[in-house]
Scaffold this motif. Structure first.
Motif, PDB file in Angstrom:
ATOM      1  N   SER A 241      35.403  43.102  33.917  1.00  0.00           N
ATOM      2  CA  SER A 241      36.006  42.833  35.338  1.00  0.00           C
ATOM      3  C   SER A 241      37.207  43.624  35.438  1.00  0.00           C
ATOM      4  O   SER A 241      37.670  43.904  36.550  1.00  0.00           O
ATOM      5  CB  SER A 241      36.331  41.247  35.282  1.00  0.00           C
ATOM      6  N   LEU A 242      38.054  43.724  34.458  1.00  0.00           N
ATOM      7  CA  LEU A 242      39.229  44.197  34.549  1.00  0.00           C
ATOM      8  C   LEU A 242      39.105  45.933  35.195  1.00  0.00           C
ATOM      9  O   LEU A 242      39.828  46.291  36.123  1.00  0.00           O
ATOM     10  CB  LEU A 242      40.247  44.321  33.365  1.00  0.00           C
ATOM     11  N   GLN A 245      37.910  46.197  38.579  1.00  0.00           N
ATOM     12  CA  GLN A 245      38.734  45.876  39.578  1.00  0.00           C
ATOM     13  C   GLN A 245      39.904  46.898  39.696  1.00  0.00           C
ATOM     14  O   GLN A 245      40.255  47.405  40.782  1.00  0.00           O
ATOM     15  CB  GLN A 245      39.451  44.567  39.285  1.00  0.00           C
ATOM     16  N   ASN A 251      34.400  41.743  42.744  1.00  0.00           N
ATOM     17  CA  ASN A 251      33.946  40.774  41.847  1.00  0.00           C
ATOM     18  C   ASN A 251      32.534  41.184  41.096  1.00  0.00           C
ATOM     19  O   ASN A 251      31.955  42.003  41.699  1.00  0.00           O
ATOM     20  CB  ASN A 251      33.600  39.299  42.532  1.00  0.00           C
ATOM     21  N   ILE A 254      30.132  37.988  36.225  1.00  0.00           N
ATOM     22  CA  ILE A 254      30.552  37.695  34.895  1.00  0.00           C
ATOM     23  C   ILE A 254      31.986  36.729  34.584  1.00  0.00           C
ATOM     24  O   ILE A 254      32.791  37.053  35.512  1.00  0.00           O
ATOM     25  CB  ILE A 254      30.988  39.266  34.312  1.00  0.00           C
ATOM     26  N   GLU A 255      31.785  36.153  33.561  1.00  0.00           N
ATOM     27  CA  GLU A 255      33.062  35.390  33.239  1.00  0.00           C
ATOM     28  C   GLU A 255      33.326  35.757  31.813  1.00  0.00           C
ATOM     29  O   GLU A 255      32.221  35.895  30.747  1.00  0.00           O
ATOM     30  CB  GLU A 255      32.991  34.056  33.219  1.00  0.00           C
ATOM     31  N   SER A 256      34.563  35.980  31.350  1.00  0.00           N
ATOM     32  CA  SER A 256      34.812  36.176  30.090  1.00  0.00           C
ATOM     33  C   SER A 256      35.096  34.996  29.149  1.00  0.00           C
ATOM     34  O   SER A 256      35.886  34.256  29.639  1.00  0.00           O
ATOM     35  CB  SER A 256      36.100  37.184  29.783  1.00  0.00           C
ATOM     36  N   LYS A 304      36.784  29.508  30.014  1.00  0.00           N
ATOM     37  CA  LYS A 304      37.140  30.863  30.204  1.00  0.00           C
ATOM     38  C   LYS A 304      38.497  31.299  29.556  1.00  0.00           C
ATOM     39  O   LYS A 304      39.197  30.836  29.453  1.00  0.00           O
ATOM     40  CB  LYS A 304      37.241  31.005  31.859  1.00  0.00           C
ATOM     41  N   SER A 305      38.237  32.651  28.828  1.00  0.00           N
ATOM     42  CA  SER A 305      39.642  32.941  27.942  1.00  0.00           C
ATOM     43  C   SER A 305      39.348  34.364  27.677  1.00  0.00           C
ATOM     44  O   SER A 305      38.166  34.783  27.246  1.00  0.00           O
ATOM     45  CB  SER A 305      39.595  32.235  26.838  1.00  0.00           C
ATOM     46  N   TYR A 306      40.371  34.983  27.571  1.00  0.00           N
ATOM     47  CA  TYR A 306      40.448  36.475  27.242  1.00  0.00           C
ATOM     48  C   TYR A 306      41.145  36.719  25.875  1.00  0.00           C
ATOM     49  O   TYR A 306      41.515  37.486  25.372  1.00  0.00           O
ATOM     50  CB  TYR A 306      41.153  37.377  28.164  1.00  0.00           C
TER      51      TYR A 306
ATOM     52  N   LYS B  45      36.077  36.366  40.141  1.00  0.00           N
ATOM     53  CA  LYS B  45      37.163  37.316  40.134  1.00  0.00           C
ATOM     54  C   LYS B  45      37.438  37.567  38.391  1.00  0.00           C
ATOM     55  O   LYS B  45      37.846  38.792  38.267  1.00  0.00           O
ATOM     56  CB  LYS B  45      38.294  36.725  40.674  1.00  0.00           C
ATOM     57  N   ASN B  46      37.167  36.577  37.709  1.00  0.00           N
ATOM     58  CA  ASN B  46      37.444  36.661  36.387  1.00  0.00           C
ATOM     59  C   ASN B  46      38.832  37.049  35.851  1.00  0.00           C
ATOM     60  O   ASN B  46      38.887  38.134  35.455  1.00  0.00           O
ATOM     61  CB  ASN B  46      36.309  37.733  35.660  1.00  0.00           C
ATOM     62  N   ILE B  47      39.687  36.185  36.452  1.00  0.00           N
ATOM     63  CA  ILE B  47      41.088  36.763  36.348  1.00  0.00           C
ATOM     64  C   ILE B  47      41.649  36.651  34.886  1.00  0.00           C
ATOM     65  O   ILE B  47      41.339  35.866  34.080  1.00  0.00           O
ATOM     66  CB  ILE B  47      41.974  35.719  37.119  1.00  0.00           C
ATOM     67  N   LYS B  48      42.354  37.778  34.494  1.00  0.00           N
ATOM     68  CA  LYS B  48      43.136  37.574  33.178  1.00  0.00           C
ATOM     69  C   LYS B  48      44.541  37.366  33.386  1.00  0.00           C
ATOM     70  O   LYS B  48      45.273  37.979  34.034  1.00  0.00           O
ATOM     71  CB  LYS B  48      42.973  39.096  32.420  1.00  0.00           C
ATOM     72  N   GLN B  51      44.803  31.412  36.589  1.00  0.00           N
ATOM     73  CA  GLN B  51      44.142  31.104  37.632  1.00  0.00           C
ATOM     74  C   GLN B  51      44.117  29.689  37.751  1.00  0.00           C
ATOM     75  O   GLN B  51      44.139  28.892  36.944  1.00  0.00           O
ATOM     76  CB  GLN B  51      42.477  31.776  37.084  1.00  0.00           C
ATOM     77  N   THR B  71      44.503  32.291  31.133  1.00  0.00           N
ATOM     78  CA  THR B  71      43.216  32.688  30.548  1.00  0.00           C
ATOM     79  C   THR B  71      43.621  33.540  29.187  1.00  0.00           C
ATOM     80  O   THR B  71      42.901  34.135  28.415  1.00  0.00           O
ATOM     81  CB  THR B  71      42.080  33.342  31.295  1.00  0.00           C
TER      82      THR B  71
END
Lengths: 421, 94
Positions: A241-242, A245, A251, A254-256, A304-306, B45-48, B51, B71
């Protein structure tokens, strides 16, 4: 570079191991490439290798922000299987398994692929029917699959917990050709083989910007300078996603999420198969590494988490599952646990597809299944980049499938990324 | 463990809660195009970073909460009820 063969092993055994050269070069980035693959994980390296090997495209760079084998390539439980049933998926993963079977020879690097059988336990007549259906579909498509009754299972793995009254083991669905491989060796093997064919592997080379001109990608800004390329491929599952963008594409479906894995201290040979236990919501898979450590994993952390750090509730969950199925592990000590960031997609299946930018190609969304997919992922992604046309197996693995209503949802869990285990 | 300060129950472990997802999604009107519906249902959006997301206190008061959480670090900045009327009630009772 010195080839690995019996003669060289003996020769270097006698001369103090002094005849080996480094496994791959550490080149400076060139100004121009035919293809840049962003992401030096297993998929990116495999893609570069098959671009050079199958399509004779050798002016290729693989950009890796850290080091080879330092991302999700080193954060998995190394399981290889092909027990899928949706059209597209089963052909794809079966081809992947076939590539695994010859991978050590193909790469001239021992990836320690061990076809020790993948044993998926079932605990109710309903689960048995469901397993039988899935495994019959596999057999109809030419993949090996069998059901073991309780007697066979007890003979093969005598030390499972057969006395559990809440979830009694009734048998198992088994894929004998499935197994494990050595994850680092796969990364190193692909890197070495790709490098030998002329691919530049650029480590510590983080992408910081993407310049577009007339709708196309013109150049990539990196921590090691600006690099131009005719074509660009993303293979950065976890962080897709990063980059998406960064290329101003909006968008993604996908979700991380993060997925943990665990390694214990080494013990004597205990478990000769990959055992999967999935009941009452629990999801647990365990095998023994060649060093003797028990390697196991479970579900996502459910939010959700990175962060590449796991949270404690899942540690407890996995420990409970381990005790439920292999009580003999009660006193074993955990050495390490870690989390990898997954691209969890809206239907649990991956993307190998073209994008709104004509010279950008996407490889993403590997959910739980990235490791086993690596060879076929590289194979078909390279094919897409070279021939511009998605192969039949992956022609629905694109971003438009959601709007068209042709989701590839193995589990039937619906549009909630965390549910696609 | 993430600690979530539920406006109804107080601070609890996150294992009492169920993660919902992106709290900023607005569903389009029923006669909107398939494209708009696809975007709302499937694309994120899957924000890092920070959120807005929903959590359900499923093993507690069973209320839905809107949480602003990072996140990356999992730090929580704000928590309020999802329902705008309940937000007012919680504000007034402070």
């Amino acid at each position: 570079m010195t080839r690995f063969n019996a003669w060289n092993v003996i020769k270097n055994g006698l001369n103090g191991q002094s005849g080996w050269s480094r496994q791959w070069r550490d080149p400076e980035p060139k100004n121009n490439y035919d293809v840049i693959i962003i992401g030096g994980g297993l998929h990116g390296l495999a893609t570069a290798f098959y671009l050079a090997k199958n399509h004779n495209i050798k002016n290729v760079a693989v950009l890796e922000k850290g080091w080879i084998g330092g991302g999700n390539a080193g954060r998995n439980t190394t399981i290889v299987r092909s027990n899928y049933m949706m059209p597209g998926n089963h052909e794809f993963y079966e081809h992947s398994l076939k590539l695994w079977e010859n991978l050590s020879h193909e790469l001239n690097y021992n990836v320690m692929f061990s076809q020790r059988a993948h044993v998926s336990l079932f605990h109710s007549p309903g689960a048995k029917d469901s397993a039988a259906r899935r495994y019959n579909i596999m057999r109809l498509h030419g993949t090996d699959a069998e059901l073991w009754d309780l007697k066979t299972l007890k003979k093969k793995i005598p030390h499972l917990n057969y006395d559990d009254s809440r979830f009694p083991i009734l048998g198992a669905a088994v894929q004998k050709r499935a197994g494990n491989a050595r994850h680092d060796a796969v990364a190193w093997g692909y890197a070495r083989a790709a490098d030998q064919l002329g691919v530049d592997i650029l480590q510590n080379c983080e992408v910081t910007g993407i310049t577009r001109k007339n709708g196309n990608i013109e150049s990539i800004q990196t921590s090691r300078g600006t690099i131009k390329s005719k074509k660009v491929g993303f293979a950065v599952a976890g962080n897709t996603s990063l980059l998406w963008q960064m290329a101003e594409l909006g968008n993604l479906p996908i979700e991380s999420h993060k997925l943990q894995a665990f390694v214990t201290e080494s013990v004597k040979p205990l478990l000769d198969q990959v055992v999967v236990y999935g009941v009452g919501g629990a999801h647990f898979y365990i095998s023994q590494s060649d060093k003797g450590s028990m390697v196991f994993g479970g579900d996502l952390d459910w939010y959700k988490s990175y962060a590449q750090r796991g949270n404690l509730p899942m540690v407890q969950d996995c420990a409970e599952a381990a005790m439920a199925i292999l009580p003999c592990l009660g006193r074993i000590r955990l050495l390490r646990h870690w989390a990898g960031v997954m691209d969890m997609t809206m239907d649990g299946s991956f993307f190998i597809c073209k994008t709104p930018i004509s010279n950008l190609y996407l490889n993403a969304g590997w959910n739980y299944g990235g490791f086993k997919a690596s060879p076929a992922s590289g194979w078909y992604f390279a094919d897409l980049i070279a021939n511009e046309n998605p192969h039949n197996y992956v022609h629905n693995h694109n971003l438009e499938r959601f709007e068209k209503g042709i989701n590839i949802d193995e589990r039937g869990a619906g549009p909630d990324p965390k549910l696609h285990g | 463990m993430i600690r979530i300060n539920c406006p109804y129950c107080g601070e609890r472990d996150h294992s009492e809660f169920t993660y919902g997802g992106d709290a900023t999604i607005k569903y389009p009107s029923l006669d909107s195009s398939e494209k708009e519906w696809t975007e709302a249902i499937f694309f994120r959006k899957n924000i890092k970073g920070f959120q807005l997301e929903t959590w359900h206190h499923s093993n507690g008061c069973r209320m839905w909460l809107e949480v602003e959480r990072s996140t990356v670090t999992h730090e929580i900045k704000s928590i309020k009820p999802c329902h705008p009327d309940l937000q007012k009630v919680v504000e007034n009772n402070k």
